[in-house]
Design a protein around this motif. Structure first.
Motif, PDB file in Angstrom:
ATOM      1  N   ASP A 115       0.819  -1.208   0.000  1.00  0.00           N
ATOM      2  CA  ASP A 115       0.000   0.000   0.000  1.00  0.00           C
ATOM      3  C   ASP A 115       0.853   1.258   0.000  1.00  0.00           C
ATOM      4  O   ASP A 115       0.520   2.255  -0.652  1.00  0.00           O
ATOM      5  CB  ASP A 115      -0.936   0.011   1.217  1.00  0.00           C
ATOM      6  N   VAL A 116       1.973   1.213   0.737  1.00  0.00           N
ATOM      7  CA  VAL A 116       2.867   2.375   0.795  1.00  0.00           C
ATOM      8  C   VAL A 116       3.467   2.645  -0.576  1.00  0.00           C
ATOM      9  O   VAL A 116       3.480   3.790  -1.054  1.00  0.00           O
ATOM     10  CB  VAL A 116       3.976   2.153   1.848  1.00  0.00           C
ATOM     11  N   VAL A 117       3.973   1.598  -1.225  1.00  0.00           N
ATOM     12  CA  VAL A 117       4.569   1.766  -2.549  1.00  0.00           C
ATOM     13  C   VAL A 117       3.534   2.311  -3.519  1.00  0.00           C
ATOM     14  O   VAL A 117       3.783   3.277  -4.255  1.00  0.00           O
ATOM     15  CB  VAL A 117       5.133   0.421  -3.071  1.00  0.00           C
ATOM     16  N   TYR A 118       2.374   1.694  -3.522  1.00  0.00           N
ATOM     17  CA  TYR A 118       1.331   2.082  -4.475  1.00  0.00           C
ATOM     18  C   TYR A 118       0.950   3.551  -4.299  1.00  0.00           C
ATOM     19  O   TYR A 118       0.917   4.322  -5.271  1.00  0.00           O
ATOM     20  CB  TYR A 118       0.106   1.186  -4.277  1.00  0.00           C
ATOM     21  N   GLN A 119       0.677   3.957  -3.058  1.00  0.00           N
ATOM     22  CA  GLN A 119       0.211   5.320  -2.827  1.00  0.00           C
ATOM     23  C   GLN A 119       1.302   6.348  -3.077  1.00  0.00           C
ATOM     24  O   GLN A 119       1.042   7.425  -3.628  1.00  0.00           O
ATOM     25  CB  GLN A 119      -0.328   5.461  -1.404  1.00  0.00           C
ATOM     26  N   ARG A 120       2.539   6.032  -2.693  1.00  0.00           N
ATOM     27  CA  ARG A 120       3.620   7.007  -2.876  1.00  0.00           C
ATOM     28  C   ARG A 120       3.956   7.196  -4.353  1.00  0.00           C
ATOM     29  O   ARG A 120       4.283   8.311  -4.766  1.00  0.00           O
ATOM     30  CB  ARG A 120       4.850   6.583  -2.079  1.00  0.00           C
ATOM     31  N   TYR A 147       5.683  -1.778 -10.803  1.00  0.00           N
ATOM     32  CA  TYR A 147       4.807  -2.462  -9.852  1.00  0.00           C
ATOM     33  C   TYR A 147       3.414  -1.839  -9.840  1.00  0.00           C
ATOM     34  O   TYR A 147       2.400  -2.542  -9.873  1.00  0.00           O
ATOM     35  CB  TYR A 147       5.403  -2.417  -8.442  1.00  0.00           C
ATOM     36  N   VAL A 148       3.347  -0.527  -9.790  1.00  0.00           N
ATOM     37  CA  VAL A 148       2.056   0.162  -9.725  1.00  0.00           C
ATOM     38  C   VAL A 148       1.241  -0.096 -10.984  1.00  0.00           C
ATOM     39  O   VAL A 148       0.026  -0.348 -10.918  1.00  0.00           O
ATOM     40  CB  VAL A 148       2.260   1.665  -9.493  1.00  0.00           C
ATOM     41  N   ASP A 149       1.887  -0.051 -12.141  1.00  0.00           N
ATOM     42  CA  ASP A 149       1.151  -0.309 -13.380  1.00  0.00           C
ATOM     43  C   ASP A 149       0.635  -1.740 -13.434  1.00  0.00           C
ATOM     44  O   ASP A 149      -0.471  -1.997 -13.933  1.00  0.00           O
ATOM     45  CB  ASP A 149       2.045  -0.027 -14.587  1.00  0.00           C
ATOM     46  N   GLY A 150       1.428  -2.682 -12.921  1.00  0.00           N
ATOM     47  CA  GLY A 150       0.976  -4.063 -12.879  1.00  0.00           C
ATOM     48  C   GLY A 150      -0.220  -4.246 -11.962  1.00  0.00           C
ATOM     49  O   GLY A 150      -1.168  -4.969 -12.280  1.00  0.00           O
TER      50      GLY A 150
END
Length: 683
Positions: A115-120, A147-150
């Motif tokens: 969640d941290v990676v995605y939101q940041r 990662y976010v695009d996946g």
């Protein structure tokens, strides 16, 4: 069966389902909360690159996942552009390109949680676009951007996939039954199956460690709706037959369950066993899909065999209006009765021609390629891909995702010299300590997700083979290891699935010859589908290769689901042969009685898996198309023409060593001259 179909107990069953199933289904909407779409779920568990990633994550460097922000302008960056770059990522040191037209900034993202990676990364993408001068292009790429695009590829399409699948099933049921009421009970049962499946998966993920990701969630939706509708069509067809034999609908349903339950049970067991074969896969995404799909099959089986009969009984005979079945009415069997007669005239010629056509469809595989590079993994390039293209245009192409090399500190200098001499390596720099090991950053000359970069990693590993304990990881190395694991999984899972399905067919049919024939048709059918699919993907859609995921999952699901139709058809043929004692008549009668069921089931199953093509991932499009094409080929050629022709040509030898009607060899005690139910939509 009486406790399900009893006049009073049916209401008790309905209340129990409301009390137990609805609370379970209420957790379906929470499945997104337990999904794990991080990189570790889509990589091989024991690969060299996975070991590097784990060592780096545990090291003193922390768990940072780099996001690469690239700014570019045709003709060169202006002073205003450089000021905007400094303001967009304050505190960072932009790296200018040699041509002066781009700047790159590496932003470490705390990877402590998904969640941290995605939101940041989402926040970073929004922030770097604020106040940019006109004409200045910016994109966030690198491992964090990828990662976010996946994750977005699954999350953003999840609701759409569900709605499309629900709509498709509803429309097909209405068309098949041609009435305002009969489609509702199976539709309610299948929708509840989907809710129960997702709810059960959510609870198992929270409390039992079951791993679920976007891929398994999407496949679960297609599987439950497709298989559930198949089972419902079979049960309703048997119920309709029995309603033409008796006035009492409760007795009719009890007889229908007795007739349909062996086939539905064998089918559910086959599908569950087939998908559970994925547990032996090295790829985490494939291995985790097995138990998720098995949970879906179990929930679907329970709903169709326990709840659907009660719903149909509560609705009464009027559910079939305007084509209400009545005892004694002789019903035509429509087109499949005619197909059977034509096949029976020259069965050997029919199966020889059909085999020749299927073999011809396999021929395009001689020029097929397998393995889709990451740069071509999406149907439309997301920001991480467009950003990587900007990096490749202005910097060493691998600058956004260098390879990571871990060696013993004493070997660091030697390893750096060896790596620098490898063709395809643009630069090597020391990167500090990783636990007890030393790290090197190796920048590749080619984009990290390209085939050329993968060959460079293979050369790098070969060159470092003389350095004891050297490990090569990073984004490109992960792609190399993933492809190797997928090839390994194909060689391991495919024969295992064939053995499992063969064993189920032997147990069901109590024969050796027929199951071997049916298994052979499955293999030939899949080869034909793969050849036809390659023609569509490469020449019509422009995909560069077949995805290993699409091949493996396509095979597992086509074999498992294709056996459904084998079971529906050959199980009924064996039953009819056992009752009447005439093999030829049993084949023709079995085909005429199940032809409409298989046709309707095939159309719906193909449509539900076609819904996967809305996902923006090439492997998902290929998987959906392969299953859809395979099911249609099975429906209209293999199960309805090839298999009957083979059984007619072989005659009673098909059932060796136990002929139907022998002791323990079949169903007996039912007259074959009784009126049977119509195909959907006929009186």
């Amino acid at each position: 069966m009486r406790w399900i179909t009893g006049r009073r107990t049916k209401y008790l069953i309905l209340l129990l389902w409301a009390a137990l199933a609805l609370p379970l289904a209420s957790h379906a909407s929470e499945i997104d909360e337990v999904m794990r779409n991080d990189l570790t779920q889509f990589t091989p568990a024991a690969a060299e690159s996975s070991r590097v990633r784990d060592l780096v994550a545990r090291s003193s460097r922390g768990r940072d996942l780099p996001a690469v922000v690239v700014f570019a302008r045709d003709g060169g960056l202006t002073p205003a552009d450089r000021a905007a770059v400094d303001a967009a990522v304050p505190g960072a040191e932009p790296v200018p390109s040699a041509d002066g037209a781009a700047a790159m900034v590496v932003v470490p993202i705390d990877a402590a949680s998904e969640d941290v990676v995605y939101q940041r990364v989402k926040d970073l993408r929004q922030r770097v676009r604020e106040g940019l001068p006109a004409g200045l292009t910016v994109a966030v790429t690198g491992p964090a951007g990828g990662y976010v695009d996946g994750a977005d590829a699954f999350v953003e399409a999840d609701l759409t996939l569900l709605l499309v699948t629900v709509g498709v099933v509803a429309v097909f049921l209405i068309v098949i039954y041609r009435g305002p009421l009969l489609w509702l009970p199976p539709f309610v049962a299948v929708v509840l199956s989907a809710g129960m499946s997702q709810g059960a998966v959510t609870l198992l993920a929270r409390h039992a460690g079951l791993v679920v990701n976007g891929m398994s969630s999407g496949v679960l939706t297609a599987l439950v709706f497709g298989a559930g509708t198949d089972y419902a069509l079979l049960l309703i067809a048997r119920y309709r037959e029995e309603l033409h034999r008796t006035e009492d609908r409760h007795e009719a349903m009890a007889a229908a369950l007795r007739g349909a339950l062996p086939a539905v049970t064998a089918s559910a067991v086959t599908v569950a066993a087939g998908v559970l074969c994925l547990l032996v896969a090295d790829m985490r995404s494939s291995a985790s899909l097995g138990p998720v799909a098995a949970v879906g099959v179990l929930c679907t089986f329970l709903t169709v065999t326990m709840l659907l009969p009660v719903l149909l009984l509560v609705c009464g005979r009027g559910a079939f209006w305007p084509f209400i079945p009545r005892p004694g009415r002789r019903i035509r069997h429509g087109v499949w009765e005619g197909v059977g007669r034509r096949v029976a005239r020259r069965p050997r010629a029919v199966w020889l021609v059909t085999v020749a056509v299927l073999a011809a469809l396999c021929l395009p595989l001689t020029g097929a390629e397998a393995g889709i590079p990451g740069s071509d993994a999406y149907t439309a390039p997301p920001e991480s891909i467009t950003g990587q293209r900007l990096v490749s245009a202005h910097f060493p192409a691998g600058a956004s995702a260098p390879a990571e090399v871990l060696v013993r500190p004493a070997d660091r200098g030697r390893a750096a010299a060896v790596a620098a001499g490898v063709t395809g390596v643009a630069a090597v720099r020391q990167d500090g300590a990783v636990g007890d090991l030393a790290g090197l950053r190796v920048t590749l000359a080619d984009p990290p997700e390209s085939a050329a970069a993968e060959r460079t990693v293979e050369r790098l590993r070969a060159a470092l083979g003389g350095v004891p304990g050297a490990l090569v990881g990073g984004q490109t190395a992960t792609a190399v290891d993933t492809a190797a694991a997928q090839r390994h999984d194909l060689l391991l899972v495919v024969p295992l699935v064939l053995l499992v399905t063969l064993a189920v067919l032997v147990a069901l049919l109590r024969s050796l010859v027929a199951p071997l024939l049916l298994t052979a048709t499955v293999v030939l059918s899949f080869g034909a589908v793969l050849g036809l699919g390659w023609t569509v993907f490469h020449h019509l859609l422009g995909f560069p290769a077949l995805g290993y995921d699409a091949i493996l999952l396509g095979f597992v699901f086509l074999v498992a689901l294709g056996v459904d139709y084998n079971i529906f058809l050959t199980g009924r043929i064996r039953e009819e042969t056992a009752v009447g004692g005439d093999h030829r008549r049993g084949v023709l009668r079995g085909l005429s009685l199940t032809g409409s069921v298989i046709t309707g089931a095939g159309l719906i199953l193909a449509a539900t898996f076609s819904a996967l093509t809305i996902l923006p991932l090439v492997w998902a499009v290929q998987f959906g198309v392969l299953v859809a094409l395979g099911v249609l080929l099975d429906t209209f050629a293999v199960r309805s023409v090839l298999v009957p022709a083979l059984l007619l040509d072989l005659g009673p030898h098909s059932w060796w060593p136990v002929r139907p009607g022998a002791r323990g060899g079949g169903v007996a005690g039912r007259r074959t001259d009784e009126a049977v139910g119509p195909v959907p939509g006929r009186r």
